[in-house]
Motif scaffolding. Structure first.
Motif, short mmCIF file in Angstrom:
data_model
loop_
_atom_site.label_atom_id
_atom_site.label_comp_id
_atom_site.label_asym_id
_atom_site.label_seq_id
_atom_site.Cartn_x
_atom_site.Cartn_y
_atom_site.Cartn_z
N TYR A 31 0.85 -1.20 0.00
CA TYR A 31 0.00 0.00 0.00
C TYR A 31 0.88 1.24 0.00
CZ TYR A 31 -3.49 3.39 1.65
OH TYR A 31 -4.32 4.47 1.78
N GLU A 32 0.61 2.16 -0.93
CA GLU A 32 1.36 3.41 -0.95
C GLU A 32 0.51 4.56 -1.50
OE1 GLU A 32 4.80 3.23 -3.44
OE2 GLU A 32 3.77 2.25 -5.10
N ASP A 33 -0.78 4.48 -1.26
CA ASP A 33 -1.70 5.49 -1.79
C ASP A 33 -1.39 6.89 -1.28
OD1 ASP A 33 -2.74 3.06 -2.53
OD2 ASP A 33 -4.82 3.69 -2.38
N TYR A 34 -0.86 7.00 -0.07
CA TYR A 34 -0.61 8.31 0.51
C TYR A 34 0.83 8.78 0.34
CZ TYR A 34 -5.09 8.89 2.92
OH TYR A 34 -6.41 9.08 3.21
N GLY B 96 7.12 5.14 1.65
CA GLY B 96 7.34 4.10 0.65
C GLY B 96 6.29 3.02 0.77
N PRO B 97 6.41 1.97 0.02
CA PRO B 97 5.41 0.90 0.07
C PRO B 97 5.28 0.33 1.49
CG PRO B 97 6.88 0.62 -1.79
CD PRO B 97 7.48 1.70 -0.94
N ASP C 109 -1.39 -13.33 13.59
CA ASP C 109 -2.69 -12.80 14.00
C ASP C 109 -2.97 -11.39 13.45
OD1 ASP C 109 -0.72 -11.68 15.55
OD2 ASP C 109 -1.94 -11.54 17.35
N LEU C 110 -2.04 -10.86 12.65
CA LEU C 110 -2.24 -9.54 12.05
C LEU C 110 -2.21 -9.60 10.52
CD1 LEU C 110 -0.01 -7.33 14.40
CD2 LEU C 110 -2.51 -7.56 14.43
N LYS C 111 -2.54 -10.75 9.99
CA LYS C 111 -2.55 -10.92 8.54
C LYS C 111 -3.54 -9.96 7.89
CE LYS C 111 -0.83 -15.52 7.43
NZ LYS C 111 -1.13 -16.77 6.72
N GLY C 112 -3.12 -9.34 6.79
CA GLY C 112 -3.99 -8.41 6.08
C GLY C 112 -3.99 -7.01 6.67
N LEU C 113 -3.21 -6.80 7.74
CA LEU C 113 -3.17 -5.51 8.40
C LEU C 113 -1.83 -4.82 8.16
CD1 LEU C 113 -4.78 -6.40 11.85
CD2 LEU C 113 -5.92 -5.59 9.78
N MET C 114 -1.84 -3.50 8.26
CA MET C 114 -0.61 -2.72 8.12
C MET C 114 -0.48 -1.76 9.30
SD MET C 114 -1.49 0.27 5.36
CE MET C 114 -2.73 1.54 5.73
N ASN C 115 0.72 -1.28 9.52
CA ASN C 115 0.95 -0.23 10.50
C ASN C 115 0.70 1.11 9.81
OD1 ASN C 115 2.04 1.75 12.22
ND2 ASN C 115 3.54 0.32 13.06
N PRO C 116 -0.36 1.86 10.18
CA PRO C 116 -0.68 3.09 9.46
C PRO C 116 0.37 4.18 9.60
CG PRO C 116 -1.98 2.91 11.47
CD PRO C 116 -1.26 1.60 11.30
N ASN C 117 1.23 4.08 10.61
CA ASN C 117 2.27 5.09 10.80
C ASN C 117 3.33 5.03 9.69
OD1 ASN C 117 1.11 6.01 13.19
ND2 ASN C 117 2.14 4.44 14.37
N PHE C 118 3.36 3.93 8.95
CA PHE C 118 4.34 3.78 7.87
C PHE C 118 3.72 4.03 6.50
CE2 PHE C 118 6.40 0.50 10.86
CZ PHE C 118 7.02 1.52 11.58
N ALA C 119 2.43 4.28 6.47
CA ALA C 119 1.71 4.43 5.19
C ALA C 119 1.96 5.80 4.58
CB ALA C 119 0.22 4.20 5.38
#
Length: 245
Positions: free
Chosen positions: A209-212, A226-227, A235-245
């Motif tokens: 994800y790199e929309d922002y 970056g990406p 247990d966090l599959k499909g999730l990202m850390n939004p602080n890196f987005a």
């Protein structure tokens, strides 16, 4: 003291980091306990970087070209950057004497944490104790009401009447763990707007994800980005850390 989330919410809305013309707040900032320092809340910067901003000839040169990045601190006072003066007198009425909890609930009946009336009033008090230019407390009652109305109109619009802590597609629902807050980013085709739920994560199965991320703007004029990939945890599959987005 108001919650960190509420304070950050107000700070980001009331003191946006906008890069425009040269900021002259450090010109002549010498003597009498004054010191030109950097605001690390805007960008990564050392106080030494701001030395050039003491000169009026430093126009359009970083960091002087970023509004508020370098500012003049009176070391006899708290290290709090003062807002620009409106020229109005401090009002007698406090903002939350003009805007009641009943009005807040009517405006945002489904508000969720951290958007609370108590948090809003505490945050306003927190800032007003530290700033000469008060929030929603300058000028006449009519001017106070107008400033409050503008703020509430803008913030309720941007937060779906205080029901959205983050934007829907990248982070409609959050997963909180001891290690932090995580989000499931989504594209519009896979987002259930009625239930605010993402069916298919944009970082699942090795995607990123790199929309922002604006790769054209680089430090010191912007943040490193970056990406963003899926959190490497079962247990966090499909999730990202939004602080890196």
């Amino acid at each position: 003291m108001p919650s960190t989330k509420t304070t950050l919410f107000l700070t980001s809305l009331l003191f946006p980091n906008i890069t425009t013309a040269q900021d002259n707040s450090c010109v002549g900032c010498v003597g009498n306990g004054r010191k030109c320092i950097g605001d690390q809340a805007i960008q990564a910067i050392n106080d030494e970087d701001c030395a050039i901003c003491l000169k009026s000839t430093s126009e359009w040169t970083w960091p002087c070209s970023v509004d508020g990045l370098c500012w003049c601190w009176d070391t006899d006072k708290l290290m709090v950057k003062q807002a620009l003066s409106s020229g109005f007198e401090v009002a007698n009425k406090k903002p939350c004497d003009l805007f009641s909890e009943k009005a807040f609930n009517a405006l945002a009946p489904n508000a969720i944490y951290p958007y609370t009336y108590e948090g809003l009033c505490e945050s306003i008090e927190y800032f007003n104790e530290r700033y000469d230019e008060k929030l929603f407390m300058m000028g006449t009652v009519q001017q106070q009401r107008g400033e409050l109305a503008a703020f509430l109109g803008h913030t309720t619009h941007e937060s779906a009447q205080y029901t959205a802590v983050r934007e829907a597609l990248p982070c409609a629902r959050t997963t909180e763990q001891a290690s932090g807050v995580y989000c499931k980013p989504c594209d519009e085709a896979n987002f259930d707007w009625a239930n605010r739920y993402c069916e298919v994560s944009k970082v699942a199965n090795g995607q990123f994800y790199e929309d922002y991320c604006d790769k054209i703007v680089t430090p010191p004029h912007g943040c490193v980005c970056g990406p963003t990939t899926e959190v490497d945890q079962e247990d966090l599959k499909g999730l990202m850390n939004p602080n890196f987005a």
